[in-house]
Design an enzyme around this catalytic site. Structure first.
Site, PDB file in Angstrom:
ATOM      1  N   ARG A 148      -7.503  11.855 -11.483  1.00  0.00           N
ATOM      2  CA  ARG A 148      -6.250  10.358 -11.689  1.00  0.00           C
ATOM      3  C   ARG A 148      -6.548   9.317 -10.284  1.00  0.00           C
ATOM      4  NH1 ARG A 148      -0.868  14.402 -10.989  1.00  0.00           N
ATOM      5  NH2 ARG A 148      -0.136  14.131 -12.983  1.00  0.00           N
ATOM      6  N   GLN A 175      -5.691   6.723 -16.125  1.00  0.00           N
ATOM      7  CA  GLN A 175      -4.082   6.925 -16.634  1.00  0.00           C
ATOM      8  C   GLN A 175      -3.749   6.625 -18.227  1.00  0.00           C
ATOM      9  OE1 GLN A 175      -1.363   3.861 -13.275  1.00  0.00           O
ATOM     10  NE2 GLN A 175      -1.910   5.117 -11.953  1.00  0.00           N
ATOM     11  N   ASP A 181      -4.296   9.851 -19.795  1.00  0.00           N
ATOM     12  CA  ASP A 181      -3.624  11.579 -18.929  1.00  0.00           C
ATOM     13  C   ASP A 181      -2.593  11.763 -19.830  1.00  0.00           C
ATOM     14  OD1 ASP A 181      -2.520  12.545 -16.766  1.00  0.00           O
ATOM     15  OD2 ASP A 181      -2.232  10.719 -15.619  1.00  0.00           O
ATOM     16  N   SER A 239       0.489  13.676 -17.329  1.00  0.00           N
ATOM     17  CA  SER A 239       1.573  12.643 -17.117  1.00  0.00           C
ATOM     18  C   SER A 239       2.015  12.245 -18.492  1.00  0.00           C
ATOM     19  CB  SER A 239       0.900  11.202 -16.917  1.00  0.00           C
ATOM     20  OG  SER A 239       0.253  11.582 -15.253  1.00  0.00           O
ATOM     21  N   TYR A 245      -1.474  15.400  -5.227  1.00  0.00           N
ATOM     22  CA  TYR A 245      -1.557  16.708  -5.686  1.00  0.00           C
ATOM     23  C   TYR A 245      -0.992  17.882  -4.434  1.00  0.00           C
ATOM     24  CZ  TYR A 245      -3.209  16.720 -10.553  1.00  0.00           C
ATOM     25  OH  TYR A 245      -3.628  16.544 -12.141  1.00  0.00           O
TER      26      TYR A 245
END
Ligand code: NAD
Length: 378
Positions: free
Chosen positions: A122, A127, A130, A133, A228
Site C-alpha cells: 500500500r 495504488q 491495488d 481497493s 490495516y
C-alpha cells in the site's frame, strides 16, 4: 513474451481479468497477448473485439496455459492447470496466499513465479494496481444496493400528504475502502448513517461523508504501517460488542466490512445482537469469506434468523461485473506496464523494487515473500 488470459474456472466467477482496452495497450507495448475463446462472454464482449485489440484467440484452454510465459487471471489456478504451466511461467491473480499452502508448494515445485494481487504493497506508486481497493470499493456499493432491495422499507425520508416516513437507519461496521463507499452510497439514497471502526483516524472521514461516528472507548487500538487494523484483544472485542448492541438494535440495515490483513475476520455481531434487531432488518456480512463478522452468516447464502435476514453472498463485485472487470483489468495492466522491459518486450521481475518484493510469493523454486515464508515457517 506470451501473456495468456484463460477463462475463469472458479464457480460463479463472472469477472474478466483483461478487457480489450488493456489488451490493445499491452499489444502496443510489444506483448504477444492470447486469450481463451469466450473470455469476454459475461461482459458481452465478443472474441472479435479482442482480435481487433491485437490478441490471438485460442480455443483450447490447456494449450493456452501450456504456451504461456505469463498467465493473467482473477482467481487462483486449479492444480491441473499448474501442472500444465512451463517452468519459469509467471502466474498473476488473487491467490489468498495466507490460506493456500498446497497451492504455494505446487508453485515452488513447478518453479512458477506466482504474484498475489492481494499483496501489492500500500504505497502511493502502487495504488493504480491495488485490486483490494478497486474491488472493495464496488463491494461497498453493492452491499448497500442489495440491502436496500431486500429491506421492505425505503431509505430516504419522505414527507407526503399521506404522512411522513422517517429515513432508514444504516450502521456500517468497519470503515476501510468498502465501508467508506457503503457510507457514501447509503447517504446518497437518503438513509441516516452511523459507522464505527477501531482505527481512530477514520472518525474524520466518516464525519466528512455526513455520517455519525459511533464512539466506543476500547483503549489502545491503532493501525499497522500499511494502514490495516490491529487485532483487538478478546476483552476489547467484548467491549465493542456491548457498545454496538444498541446501535444494531435500532438499525434497519447493518453492513459489516471488518477485516484483519492475513488473519481471520473478527466476530463482531453475535447471535444475541442479531436477535436484538427488529424483524425485517437486514445484515450484509462483507467479511463472510474471511471468516465472517456476523454469527451464523454463511458463504454464498442468505439466511433468516428470527426475522432478520443475514446476507453472506460472496463475490459482490461480480454483481457489477462490467465495472469490476474494468477496474481489475486496469490494475493488472498497470502492474505489467510498471515492470515492462520495453527493449526486451518482457515482464521483468526486478527484486530491488518494493512492489515486486511485496507481491511475488514464489520464484525459482522458493517462497521468496518474507511475510508468507514467515507465516508458513518456511
Ligand atoms: P480492510 O479491508 O483490511 O478492513 C476493513 C476495515 O475494517 C478497516 O477500516 C479496519 O480498520 C476495520 N476493522 C478491523 N477490525 C475491526 C473491528 N473489530 N471493528 C470495526 N472495524 C474493524 O481495510 P481496507 O479497506 O483495505 O483499508 C484500510 C486502510 O488502508 C484504509 O484507511 C484505506 O484508505 C487505506 N488504504 C491505503 C492505500 C494506499 O495505497 N496508501 C490503499 C488502499 C487502502
Amino acid at each position: 513474451m506470451n501473456l495468456a488470459v484463460p477463462k475463469e474456472v472458479h464457480p460463479g466467477e463472472v469477472r474478466v481479468a483483461l478487457i480489450p482496452e488493456h489488451v490493445a495497450k499491452l499489444a502496443k507495448a510489444g506483448a504477444d497477448v492470447a486469450i481463451e475463446s469466450g473470455l469476454g462472454q459475461t461482459l458481452r464482449i465478443a472474441d472479435e473485439k479482442y482480435t481487433e485489440a491485437g490478441a490471438s484467440v485460442v480455443a483450447n484452454h490447456n494449450q493456452l496455459i501450456q504456451n504461456a510465459d505469463a498467465v493473467l487471471r482473477i482467481r487462483k489456478p486449479l492444480a491441473e492447470e499448474v501442472a500444465l504451466m512451463k517452468p519459469g511461467c509467471i502466474y498473476i491473480s488473487l491467490l489468498d496466499p495466507f490460506n493456500e499452502r498446497e497451492l504455494i508448494d505446487m508453485f515452488v515445485t513447478k518453479n512458477i513465479s506466482a504474484i498475489s494481487m492481494e499483496m501489492i504493497p500500500r504505497i502511493t506508486r502502487a495504488q493504480k494496481m491495488d485490486v483490494l481497493s478497486s474491488q472493495a470499493n464496488l463491494a461497498g456499493y453493492v452491499a448497500v444496493i442489495l440491502a436496500a432491495e431486500r429491506l421492505d422499507k425505503i431509505l430516504p425520508m419522505m414527507m407526503t400528504p399521506a404522512g411522513t416516513i422517517s429515513p432508514a437507519r444504516v450502521f456500517i461496521i468497519g470503515v476501510g475502502v468498502a465501508g467508506l463507499q457503503a457510507i457514501a452510497t447509503a447517504k446518497r439514497l437518503g438513509a441516516r448513517v452511523e459507522a464505527f471502526d477501531t482505527r481512530p483516524v477514520v472518525e474524520e472521514q466518516v464525519k466528512s461523508l455526513g455520517a455519525r461516528f459511533v464512539k466506543i472507548d476500547l483503549g489502545e487500538t491503532g493501525q499497522t504501517k500499511d494502514g490495516y487494523a490491529k487485532a483487538l484483544t478478546e476483552e476489547q472485542l467484548q467491549k465493542q460488542r456491548e457498545g454496538m448492541a444498541k446501535v444494531c438494535a435500532l438499525s434497519d440495515i447493518v453492513i459489516t466490512t471488518a477485516q484483519l490483513f492475513g488473519r481471520k475476520a473478527p466476530l463482531i455481531v453475535t447471535g444475541k445482537m442479531v436477535r436484538g434487531m427488529s424483524q425485517g432488518s437486514v445484515i450484509v456480512d462483507l467479511a463472510v469469506e474471511g471468516g465472517g463478522n456476523v454469527a451464523g452468516s454463511q458463504i454464498g447464502k442468505e439466511i433468516d434468523v428470527d426475522g432478520v435476514r443475514i446476507i453472506g453472498l460472496s463475490n459482490l463485485p461480480g454483481r457489477v461485473t462490467v465495472h469490476a472487470s474494468q477496474m481489475f483489468s486496469s490494475n493488472l495492466y498497470n502492474l505489467v506496464e510498471e515492470f515492462w522491459d520495453a527493449e526486451d518486450k518482457r515482464f521483468d521481475l526486478n527484486f530491488e523494487d518494493e512492489i515486486v518484493k511485496g507481491c511475488v510469493i514464489t520464484h525459482q523454486g522458493e517462497i521468496v515473500n518474507e511475510m508468507i515464508a514467515k507465516h508458513y515457517g518456511a
